[in-house]
Motif scaffolding. Structure first.
Motif, PDB file in Angstrom:
ATOM      1  N   LEU A  33     -19.782 -39.589  25.064  1.00 60.87           N
ATOM      2  CA  LEU A  33     -20.402 -40.909  25.100  1.00 60.87           C
ATOM      3  C   LEU A  33     -21.515 -40.990  26.138  1.00 60.87           C
ATOM      4  CD1 LEU A  33     -17.282 -43.243  24.699  1.00 60.87           C
ATOM      5  CD2 LEU A  33     -18.915 -42.511  22.953  1.00 60.87           C
ATOM      6  N   ASN A  34     -21.441 -40.164  27.174  1.00 66.18           N
ATOM      7  CA  ASN A  34     -22.458 -40.184  28.219  1.00 66.18           C
ATOM      8  C   ASN A  34     -23.500 -39.082  28.068  1.00 66.18           C
ATOM      9  OD1 ASN A  34     -21.440 -42.448  29.771  1.00 66.18           O
ATOM     10  ND2 ASN A  34     -19.727 -41.130  30.343  1.00 66.18           N
ATOM     11  N   ALA A 337     -37.305 -46.905  25.566  1.00 64.73           N
ATOM     12  CA  ALA A 337     -36.625 -48.056  26.159  1.00 64.73           C
ATOM     13  C   ALA A 337     -36.542 -47.961  27.675  1.00 64.73           C
ATOM     14  CB  ALA A 337     -35.228 -48.208  25.569  1.00 64.73           C
ATOM     15  N   VAL A 338     -36.253 -46.786  28.220  1.00 64.93           N
ATOM     16  CA  VAL A 338     -36.080 -46.659  29.671  1.00 64.93           C
ATOM     17  C   VAL A 338     -37.365 -46.255  30.377  1.00 64.93           C
ATOM     18  CG1 VAL A 338     -33.637 -46.124  29.421  1.00 64.93           C
ATOM     19  CG2 VAL A 338     -35.289 -44.256  29.556  1.00 64.93           C
ATOM     20  N   GLY A 339     -38.362 -45.795  29.611  1.00 64.53           N
ATOM     21  CA  GLY A 339     -39.654 -45.461  30.200  1.00 64.53           C
ATOM     22  C   GLY A 339     -39.559 -44.357  31.230  1.00 64.53           C
ATOM     23  N   PRO A 340     -40.217 -44.529  32.406  1.00 66.87           N
ATOM     24  CA  PRO A 340     -40.267 -43.456  33.419  1.00 66.87           C
ATOM     25  C   PRO A 340     -38.898 -43.025  33.929  1.00 66.87           C
ATOM     26  CG  PRO A 340     -41.894 -45.160  33.874  1.00 66.87           C
ATOM     27  CD  PRO A 340     -41.025 -45.694  32.785  1.00 66.87           C
ATOM     28  N   GLN A 341     -37.880 -43.874  33.787  1.00 66.16           N
ATOM     29  CA  GLN A 341     -36.546 -43.493  34.270  1.00 66.16           C
ATOM     30  C   GLN A 341     -35.999 -42.268  33.534  1.00 66.16           C
ATOM     31  OE1 GLN A 341     -33.886 -47.100  35.042  1.00 66.16           O
ATOM     32  NE2 GLN A 341     -35.522 -48.005  33.819  1.00 66.16           N
ATOM     33  N   ALA A 342     -36.483 -42.020  32.312  1.00 66.70           N
ATOM     34  CA  ALA A 342     -36.021 -40.855  31.557  1.00 66.70           C
ATOM     35  C   ALA A 342     -36.563 -39.550  32.118  1.00 66.70           C
ATOM     36  CB  ALA A 342     -36.433 -40.988  30.092  1.00 66.70           C
ATOM     37  N   ALA A 355     -20.610 -36.478  39.549  1.00 67.25           N
ATOM     38  CA  ALA A 355     -20.129 -37.600  38.746  1.00 67.25           C
ATOM     39  C   ALA A 355     -21.243 -38.533  38.316  1.00 67.25           C
ATOM     40  CB  ALA A 355     -19.080 -38.379  39.528  1.00 67.25           C
ATOM     41  N   HIS A 356     -22.306 -38.634  39.119  1.00 66.74           N
ATOM     42  CA  HIS A 356     -23.376 -39.573  38.811  1.00 66.74           C
ATOM     43  C   HIS A 356     -24.730 -38.902  38.984  1.00 66.74           C
ATOM     44  CE1 HIS A 356     -20.585 -42.927  38.514  1.00 66.74           C
ATOM     45  NE2 HIS A 356     -20.027 -42.516  39.648  1.00 66.74           N
ATOM     46  N   SER A 357     -25.719 -39.432  38.290  1.00 64.83           N
ATOM     47  CA  SER A 357     -27.062 -38.889  38.362  1.00 64.83           C
ATOM     48  C   SER A 357     -27.654 -39.074  39.751  1.00 64.83           C
ATOM     49  CB  SER A 357     -27.960 -39.580  37.335  1.00 64.83           C
ATOM     50  OG  SER A 357     -29.321 -39.330  37.578  1.00 64.83           O
ATOM     51  N   ASP A 361     -29.370 -43.607  37.721  1.00 60.26           N
ATOM     52  CA  ASP A 361     -29.243 -44.259  36.413  1.00 60.26           C
ATOM     53  C   ASP A 361     -28.565 -43.282  35.464  1.00 60.26           C
ATOM     54  OD1 ASP A 361     -29.510 -45.438  33.913  1.00 60.26           O
ATOM     55  OD2 ASP A 361     -31.442 -46.347  34.390  1.00 60.26           O
ATOM     56  N   ASP A 362     -27.256 -43.424  35.309  1.00 62.63           N
ATOM     57  CA  ASP A 362     -26.495 -42.464  34.510  1.00 62.63           C
ATOM     58  C   ASP A 362     -26.845 -42.532  33.032  1.00 62.63           C
ATOM     59  OD1 ASP A 362     -25.291 -41.746  36.845  1.00 62.63           O
ATOM     60  OD2 ASP A 362     -23.342 -42.651  36.399  1.00 62.63           O
ATOM     61  N   ASP A 363     -27.245 -43.696  32.534  1.00 62.44           N
ATOM     62  CA  ASP A 363     -27.633 -43.806  31.129  1.00 62.44           C
ATOM     63  C   ASP A 363     -28.952 -43.085  30.867  1.00 62.44           C
ATOM     64  OD1 ASP A 363     -25.456 -45.212  30.221  1.00 62.44           O
ATOM     65  OD2 ASP A 363     -26.370 -47.178  30.510  1.00 62.44           O
ATOM     66  N   ALA A 364     -29.897 -43.214  31.785  1.00 65.79           N
ATOM     67  CA  ALA A 364     -31.229 -42.651  31.570  1.00 65.79           C
ATOM     68  C   ALA A 364     -31.286 -41.152  31.840  1.00 65.79           C
ATOM     69  CB  ALA A 364     -32.256 -43.368  32.457  1.00 65.79           C
ATOM     70  N   ALA A 365     -30.415 -40.655  32.719  1.00 62.10           N
ATOM     71  CA  ALA A 365     -30.521 -39.268  33.170  1.00 62.10           C
ATOM     72  C   ALA A 365     -30.486 -38.228  32.058  1.00 62.10           C
ATOM     73  CB  ALA A 365     -29.424 -38.974  34.193  1.00 62.10           C
ATOM     74  N   PRO A 366     -29.660 -38.392  31.002  1.00 64.78           N
ATOM     75  CA  PRO A 366     -29.621 -37.355  29.958  1.00 64.78           C
ATOM     76  C   PRO A 366     -30.707 -37.483  28.894  1.00 64.78           C
ATOM     77  CG  PRO A 366     -27.523 -38.562  30.126  1.00 64.78           C
ATOM     78  CD  PRO A 366     -28.571 -39.367  30.813  1.00 64.78           C
ATOM     79  N   LEU A 367     -31.495 -38.558  28.896  1.00 69.43           N
ATOM     80  CA  LEU A 367     -32.288 -38.879  27.722  1.00 69.43           C
ATOM     81  C   LEU A 367     -33.464 -37.939  27.488  1.00 69.43           C
ATOM     82  CD1 LEU A 367     -32.236 -42.778  27.756  1.00 69.43           C
ATOM     83  CD2 LEU A 367     -30.720 -41.161  26.597  1.00 69.43           C
ATOM     84  N   ALA A 368     -34.077 -37.428  28.545  1.00 70.69           N
ATOM     85  CA  ALA A 368     -35.180 -36.472  28.340  1.00 70.69           C
ATOM     86  C   ALA A 368     -34.661 -35.203  27.689  1.00 70.69           C
ATOM     87  CB  ALA A 368     -35.857 -36.166  29.668  1.00 70.69           C
ATOM     88  N   ALA A 369     -33.534 -34.685  28.201  1.00 68.39           N
ATOM     89  CA  ALA A 369     -32.953 -33.477  27.607  1.00 68.39           C
ATOM     90  C   ALA A 369     -32.508 -33.747  26.177  1.00 68.39           C
ATOM     91  CB  ALA A 369     -31.769 -33.001  28.451  1.00 68.39           C
TER      92      ALA A 369
END
Length: 398
Positions: A33-34, A337-342, A355-357, A361-369
């Motif tokens: 999920l994450n 949606a998250v812009g530069p945070q990705a 455990a955390h990015s 921002d734990d939601d944004a951290a995986p999005l580029a990959a």
């Protein structure tokens, strides 16, 4: 196909949902999920747990250990697994080589390999693509020369997904170099522990080791590992690819990711309002939602046809195209949606080393990959351009 669920279907869904809630390990669910990366043990342990009930092979006939579910039950299973955050069962053994063995394999091959695929004893990989032979797979050059009761294999495969973990490979090899390129190919089952096999990692743009190069140097493969007839491997390869392209649609996963995208867009703001309330962004999400609904109905129609004994045809190419387009659009809108945070790429977080990015921002951290990884989906399994040619030829007569 009737898309209304019967009371029996609703009861089945409740059974599956309750079982997943009770048996899906929470650390594994949280990884999925994450958008964190799964390791070999994650896949293997989940497969073993499902295999004990015959649920690792939901599309198999009961005679081979499958649960005997119909198309609607399989669709419900896919939906509920995705909703719960269960990882997918890797397709290479279960839904790629196994259907080929069931249709074309010998009794000895079925007896040896199918039970080990069901319980996860053997991890399979696919030996199709080569340097210069991807979408034009029939141009492959890996050779297999008959020498008594063995074939001697020499050549190279590439983009071999998770080949670093594999026990077995189903492999296309050229056994008659003088024949037309589609007619001189055979389908071999190769033990990855055989001397002469070298696996080298390919590290992708998202800094993951998912794919590999595999080299064969005088590798001895018993003739009994030939599936079907020599030089008819192209027929078996096409049959396998039909099953692969049906599974590539990944409707359940895309439905889960659409929910994640909407939540993400509600958490982001534009001009003081949630991004999902922005007319331009909301229109993009709505259009994608409609595409996914249409894809889901098409998948149900194709699976129902297969249940009636009709093998996957050009419709599988349609699923491959639309399924991968939806997947890529989802990752694109997540990054938008998250812009530069990705951009705060954090491999250590993805690997579960913290455990955390580090960026907070734990939601944004995986999005580029996640975005980069899904660029491949319109290429593997036969590029989408090739699939459009198949549709034009087989459905439109062009």
């Amino acid at each position: 196909m009737d898309l209304n669920y019967s009371p029996a279907d609703d009861a089945f869904r409740a059974e599956i949902r309750n079982w997943l809630e009770a048996n899906l390990p929470h650390p594994l669910r949280d990884k999925v999920l994450n958008h964190k990366r799964l390791n070999r043990d994650d896949y293997a342990s989940w497969h073993k747990l499902l295999g004990a009930r015959g649920w690792s092979v939901i599309a198999w006939p009961e005679e081979y250990g499958g649960p005997g579910w119909d198309a609607t039950q399989r669709h419900i299973w896919d939906e509920e697994c995705a909703r719960a955050g269960a990882p997918g069962v890797l397709p290479f053994g279960v839904s790629m080589v196994a259907p080929v063995l069931m249709k074309y394999g010998t009794a000895a091959q079925k007896a040896r390999y199918l039970p080990r695929i069901l319980d996860g004893s053997d991890w399979w990989c696919q030996g199709y693509s080569e340097p210069g032979s991807g979408s034009d797979l029939a141009s492959l050059r890996t050779r297999a020369e008959r020498a008594g009761d063995h074939y001697i294999v020499n050549g190279q495969k590439t983009w071999t997904t998770l080949g670093q973990h594999a026990d077995m490979m189903f492999c296309l090899v050229r056994t008659d170099p003088s024949a037309k390129k589609q007619e001189g190919i055979s389908f071999l089952l190769i033990d990855m522990k055989t001397p002469g096999i070298t696996v080298r990692p390919i590290i992708t743009l998202d800094e993951d080791h998912e794919v590999n190069e595999v080299f064969f140097e005088d590798v001895k493969v018993p003739v009994e590992n030939l599936v079907g007839d020599e030089n008819r491997g192209w027929t078996y390869a096409k049959y396998l690819l039909g099953h692969e392209r049906t599974g590539i649609a990944r409707v359940g996963q895309s439905k889960r990711e659409l929910i994640f995208l909407k939540r993400l867009a509600l958490d982001q703001t534009k001009n003081g309002k949630p991004l999902l309330r922005d007319p331009v962004f909301a229109a993009k999400v709505a259009a994608l939602d409609i595409e996914l609904m249409a894809l889901e109905v098409t998948v149900q129609r194709v699976v129902a046809s297969e249940a009636e004994g009709r093998g996957p045809g050009p419709e599988a190419s349609m699923l491959k195209i639309k399924g991968t387009e939806v997947q890529q659009a989802l990752t694109e809108l997540m990054v938008e949606a998250v812009g530069p945070q990705a951009a705060a790429f954090d491999p250590a977080y993805l690997e579960g080393e913290r455990a955390h990015s580090a960026a907070g921002d734990d939601d944004a951290a995986p999005l580029a990959a996640y975005y980069f990884n899904f660029r491949k989906t319109s290429i593997y399994g036969g590029s989408n351009e090739i699939q459009k040619n198949i549709i034009a030829q087989m459905m439109l007569g062009l």
